[in-house]
Write a protein that holds these residues in place. Sequence first.
Motif, PDB file in Angstrom:
ATOM      1  N   LEU A  57       0.800  -1.228   0.000  1.00 49.49           N
ATOM      2  CA  LEU A  57       0.000   0.000   0.000  1.00 49.49           C
ATOM      3  C   LEU A  57       0.832   1.278   0.000  1.00 49.49           C
ATOM      4  O   LEU A  57       0.274   2.372  -0.121  1.00 49.49           O
ATOM      5  N   GLY A  58       2.142   1.164   0.151  1.00 44.98           N
ATOM      6  CA  GLY A  58       2.971   2.369   0.187  1.00 44.98           C
ATOM      7  C   GLY A  58       2.758   3.184   1.456  1.00 44.98           C
ATOM      8  O   GLY A  58       2.870   4.419   1.422  1.00 44.98           O
ATOM      9  N   LEU A  59       2.463   2.515   2.556  1.00 43.85           N
ATOM     10  CA  LEU A  59       2.259   3.179   3.837  1.00 43.85           C
ATOM     11  C   LEU A  59       3.235   2.627   4.862  1.00 43.85           C
ATOM     12  O   LEU A  59       3.766   1.526   4.706  1.00 43.85           O
ATOM     13  N   ARG A  60       3.465   3.382   5.907  1.00 43.53           N
ATOM     14  CA  ARG A  60       4.382   2.923   6.954  1.00 43.53           C
ATOM     15  C   ARG A  60       3.873   3.365   8.324  1.00 43.53           C
ATOM     16  O   ARG A  60       3.156   4.346   8.449  1.00 43.53           O
ATOM     17  N   LEU A  61       4.285   2.590   9.332  1.00 45.77           N
ATOM     18  CA  LEU A  61       3.960   2.889  10.725  1.00 45.77           C
ATOM     19  C   LEU A  61       5.215   3.390  11.440  1.00 45.77           C
ATOM     20  O   LEU A  61       6.262   2.750  11.378  1.00 45.77           O
ATOM     21  N   GLU A  62       5.074   4.519  12.079  1.00 44.34           N
ATOM     22  CA  GLU A  62       6.196   5.136  12.781  1.00 44.34           C
ATOM     23  C   GLU A  62       5.834   5.286  14.258  1.00 44.34           C
ATOM     24  O   GLU A  62       4.790   5.845  14.606  1.00 44.34           O
ATOM     25  N   VAL A  63       6.703   4.753  15.124  1.00 44.89           N
ATOM     26  CA  VAL A  63       6.434   4.814  16.560  1.00 44.89           C
ATOM     27  C   VAL A  63       6.568   6.252  17.050  1.00 44.89           C
ATOM     28  O   VAL A  63       7.507   6.968  16.705  1.00 44.89           O
ATOM     29  N   SER A  64       5.603   6.668  17.866  1.00 44.11           N
ATOM     30  CA  SER A  64       5.602   8.024  18.420  1.00 44.11           C
ATOM     31  C   SER A  64       5.017   7.969  19.829  1.00 44.11           C
ATOM     32  O   SER A  64       4.731   6.889  20.351  1.00 44.11           O
ATOM     33  N   LYS A  65       4.871   9.119  20.436  1.00 40.25           N
ATOM     34  CA  LYS A  65       4.266   9.207  21.760  1.00 40.25           C
ATOM     35  C   LYS A  65       3.214  10.290  21.762  1.00 40.25           C
ATOM     36  O   LYS A  65       3.351  11.310  21.086  1.00 40.25           O
ATOM     37  N   GLY A  66       2.150  10.082  22.557  1.00 39.02           N
ATOM     38  CA  GLY A  66       1.096  11.077  22.617  1.00 39.02           C
ATOM     39  C   GLY A  66       0.145  10.786  23.754  1.00 39.02           C
ATOM     40  O   GLY A  66       0.138   9.687  24.321  1.00 39.02           O
ATOM     41  N   PRO A  67      -0.693  11.759  24.122  1.00 41.64           N
ATOM     42  CA  PRO A  67      -1.670  11.551  25.203  1.00 41.64           C
ATOM     43  C   PRO A  67      -2.797  10.631  24.750  1.00 41.64           C
ATOM     44  O   PRO A  67      -3.340  10.787  23.666  1.00 41.64           O
ATOM     45  N   VAL A  68      -3.122   9.682  25.586  1.00 43.99           N
ATOM     46  CA  VAL A  68      -4.192   8.729  25.292  1.00 43.99           C
ATOM     47  C   VAL A  68      -5.128   8.692  26.496  1.00 43.99           C
ATOM     48  O   VAL A  68      -4.682   8.471  27.627  1.00 43.99           O
TER      49      VAL A  68
END
Length: 608
Positions: A583-594
């Motif tokens: 699909l030409g997509l990627r997952l990049e690890v990040s941080k955020g409020p959940v």
Amino acid sequence: MKAIQTLSAQPWVERLGWTLVHFLWQGLSIAVLYGAARRGVGRTSSPHARYLLACAALAAMMAAPLVTWGVMGSPDASPDAAYRIRSTPPAASATGIVVTTTRLPASARAAVYAVEPTQFLTWVVMVWLAGAVVLWVRLVGGWVVAARMRLTLVRCAPPEWQETLRILSAWLGLTRPVRLLVSALVQVPTVVGWLRPVVLVPVGAIGGLPAAHLEALLLHELAHIRRHDYLVNMLQSVAEALLFYHPAVWWVSGHIRCERELCCDDAAVSVSGDALTYARALTQLESHRPAHLSAAIAANGGSLSNRIARLLGQSRPAVRTGLGPGAFTVAALMVAAAYGVLGQPADPPRFTVASIKRNRSDGPASMAVPMGVGYRPGGRLIARNAPLTMLIQRAYSVQGFQVVGGASWINTDGYDIEAKPEGNTDQKRMWLMLQTLLADRFKLVLHQETRDLQVYDLKTVKNGPKLPAPEGGACAEVLTTLPAAGQPRPARPCGPGLVKAGTGLTMLGISVSMPAFAKQLSMMMGREVIDKTGFTGRFGLHLEFAIDDALAGLPDPVGPDVSGQAAGSSARPSIRTALQEQLGLRLEVSKGPVEVFVIDHVERPTEN
């Protein structure tokens, strides 16, 4: 706004908010009873009796919020707290079937969705905190200034006056040692301190006032010490700082201060035996009326003119026992109080009949054992082999990775549930009934908070996405109800949907939006996936990938698949590799409020 959200996420905010609102009618009720009692005893009663009556009223006002706080119960200890978590009905899956097939594994417990408490109560608490902080700063500042008065610009009184003070103390029956100091900071005799009291007199008092007048004023101050008025005054100030928003508190507290002075006047006259001399001493104080240092007890408190007239036996207008100009304010407060009493949520909706049984399928919940929670026409709830985490997902419209805490059995023990409401019920109300069922039968208690957790950012690869065009024809994003037996499905689901084929998984869809795709990835990855592709259109989907540890949000991949082959390693790529290559997509690890739901308490249900 961030402060409001942070405060709203605290489990004690709603409880404190209702406590403050309830005190509006409680405080007014106590004030009405106090006013009636005060009017009943009339002017024939002694100042001491009226003083005790006012102190009892103020003590009742202080006790009322504490009792309310306790009666309402802790949000972290009562199953009723689950009823007060407002929620929206869960959206059906994008495949068009109102069934979830995910459970939360231990490795994925990190965050959860939360719904803010009532916005009104949050603002009530914020305003109260702001006012209380201001008044507490003022109060503590007054205590500090009063404490420094006994050390700053003072000198010991002449020995003969210290001896006079000792004799006067003995006449009053006061056994505690009291120091007499001459201060350049006071204009009238003043008491400072409770455990080690000090009487401060102005610099010119000893030489400028007749001895009889000064002795009468000292008797008044010693009466304050004997009655522990300094301590009572401190407690009054605390009540005013905490319950400042209710005019009845200030009204009753004002009566306490007035009656206190009358009590000390009577004590001074009873010892000296000369009301005229004492009245003349008070007259000399009329021109020295400092409006500060409320933490100290001064001889010119209350209305001096009324006190002097009372000593001389002259009639004065009776003290008003009504709220006067504050009546309009009290009426407005009562409107808010009515909201507090009547605006609370009614009893939560419940199923009339509910059967819960443990599913005895061998092995833990997995993709090999059918699981699901669904809505049936009329409002019936059907659950098959559903672990508690799945039930929470459906009841509160959350992803599996958004449920935190609890024992291991909430992920492994499946339950078969059949529940029926009274009459026909729509899907939204049925999910609310499931919330009540979880609180009643599983003793589930939740609270809300926000955590800074790892998330995935969904982005395009350097060369751009490779998204197929969507198929033509109509499709349905979600299915609001499961069709009854024999009824055709109104339209094909747009997707994405997940099927297990061969030794891997395939995600399919005929016209998929990127937000729906990110939500499906979140469910599979056991972590929130945030769409940062910038793609706003729709696309066709056929994504093949392996079952591995990266799919933390899926049940354990055990047992045979639909083709009869054993699940295991395969030549299919991992989900992250498949996204890039197909699909030409990627997952990049990040941080955020959940935002999260945290399980505070849960029990295994009793089967029936």
